[in-house]
Design a protein around this motif. Structure first.
Motif, PDB file in Angstrom:
ATOM      1  N   ILE A  60      -6.970  -5.040   0.893  1.00 42.28           N
ATOM      2  CA  ILE A  60      -6.087  -5.770   1.442  1.00 42.28           C
ATOM      3  C   ILE A  60      -7.232  -7.314   2.752  1.00 42.28           C
ATOM      4  N   ILE A  68      -4.855  -8.836   8.276  1.00 38.26           N
ATOM      5  CA  ILE A  68      -4.836  -7.903   7.596  1.00 38.26           C
ATOM      6  C   ILE A  68      -4.841  -6.699   8.397  1.00 38.26           C
ATOM      7  N   ASP A  71      -0.812  -5.689   8.190  1.00 42.02           N
ATOM      8  CA  ASP A  71      -0.380  -5.468   6.654  1.00 42.02           C
ATOM      9  C   ASP A  71      -0.762  -3.830   7.296  1.00 42.02           C
ATOM     10  N   HIS A 102       0.514  -7.959   1.887  1.00 39.50           N
ATOM     11  CA  HIS A 102      -0.231  -8.943   1.948  1.00 39.50           C
ATOM     12  C   HIS A 102      -1.214  -9.492   0.926  1.00 39.50           C
ATOM     13  N   ARG A 103      -0.519 -11.386   1.872  1.00 36.75           N
ATOM     14  CA  ARG A 103      -0.816 -12.650   1.244  1.00 36.75           C
ATOM     15  C   ARG A 103      -0.987 -12.222  -0.583  1.00 36.75           C
TER      16      ARG A 103
END
Length: 268
Positions: A60, A68, A71, A102-103
């Motif tokens: 991630i 980052i 998360d 994450h995203r």
């Protein structure tokens, strides 16, 4: 493989080496750890936990570093900070597959990753032993070979449906930035930032630079890289140049390229 300096690249190797050594030493310090994803595998003592967290944290590791790290912290909390136990007990099966981690990485991707990795640990006990059994360290491109093997395990666990959010599938093209970063953590053994827990698995001279947009742009600005795209060939070219200056440990200069990218320094 592209393991030599291109004729069109003009710089004094000794001056460049001195510059990169100096800049790397400014970043490769214990203080760097607390703001970097490397902090997460470093929280653990068992090899299995370290490996699992290294792969997941690096998986991630794209975008804003604070996000980052935030998360990755949340992901560890999902696993009750016991990643190996969580994986082996199939705790991931209880996750809401649509939960965002994450995203564009979701719980379904985490589940696919852990279910595939579980098979490796059932048979080998560690990813290091899996790599040894498959002689990954003897390959000219260990990261790509390792991902090829791990992908086969992940695909088995998902009935042959490849999940590119776990690991890239197009190994001819991909720079494998995140896996190369995880291998730097696991293999490099100077005891400062990187952990060096993979003894006798892959020699650090065979590691490749974790190449992203920022590292690529920095390398180009210094004349270390001519290729425009940040793909596998660019990784091979850049790592080849760095090996001429530090054959035994070329990815040490990852720290220099990161730091120079932040400060904008140039070789005088």
């Amino acid at each position: 493989m592209h393991n030599s300096i291109d004729r069109n690249m003009e710089f004094d190797i000794d001056d460049m080496r001195e510059f990169l050594e100096r800049e790397a030493a400014l970043i490769n310090r214990p203080e760097f750890i607390s703001d970097d994803p490397v902090q997460f595998p470093r929280r653990f003592e068992s090899l299995a936990d370290i490996e699992i967290v290294a792969l997941l944290s690096s998986a991630i590791a794209w975008g804003n570093r604070k996000m980052i790290c935030r998360d990755a912290d949340r992901m560890l909390a999902l696993m009750e900070h016991q990643p190996y136990k969580y994986m082996m007990e199939r705790g991931y099966e209880e996750l809401d597959p649509d939960m965002n981690i994450h995203r564009t990485f979701f719980a379904r991707n985490l589940s696919n990753f852990l279910s595939g990795m579980r098979g490796i640990y059932e048979r080998h006990g560690s990813l290091a032993d899996f790599a040894r059994a498959n002689r990954v360290g003897e390959d000219e491109a260990p990261a790509w070979r390792l991902v090829e093997l791990v992908n086969a395990e992940l695909d088995k666990a998902t009935d042959g449906i490849h999940d590119s959010r776990c690991l890239p599938g197009n190994l001819v093209v991909t720079a494998l930035k995140r896996v190369n970063m995880a291998l730097r953590w696991l293999v490099r053994d100077d005891g400062i930032v990187d952990m060096g827990v993979w003894k006798g698995v892959i020699d650090k001279s065979r590691l490749y630079i974790p190449l992203d947009v920022h590292v690529g742009n920095t390398a180009r600005s210094l004349g270390l890289l001519e290729r425009r795209g940040n793909d596998r060939r660019a990784v091979e070219q850049l790592t080849g140049v760095l090996r001429t200056m530090r054959p035994a440990d070329p990815v040490y200069y990852d720290y220099a390229l990161f730091g120079i990218g932040v400060t904008g320094k140039q070789l005088d």
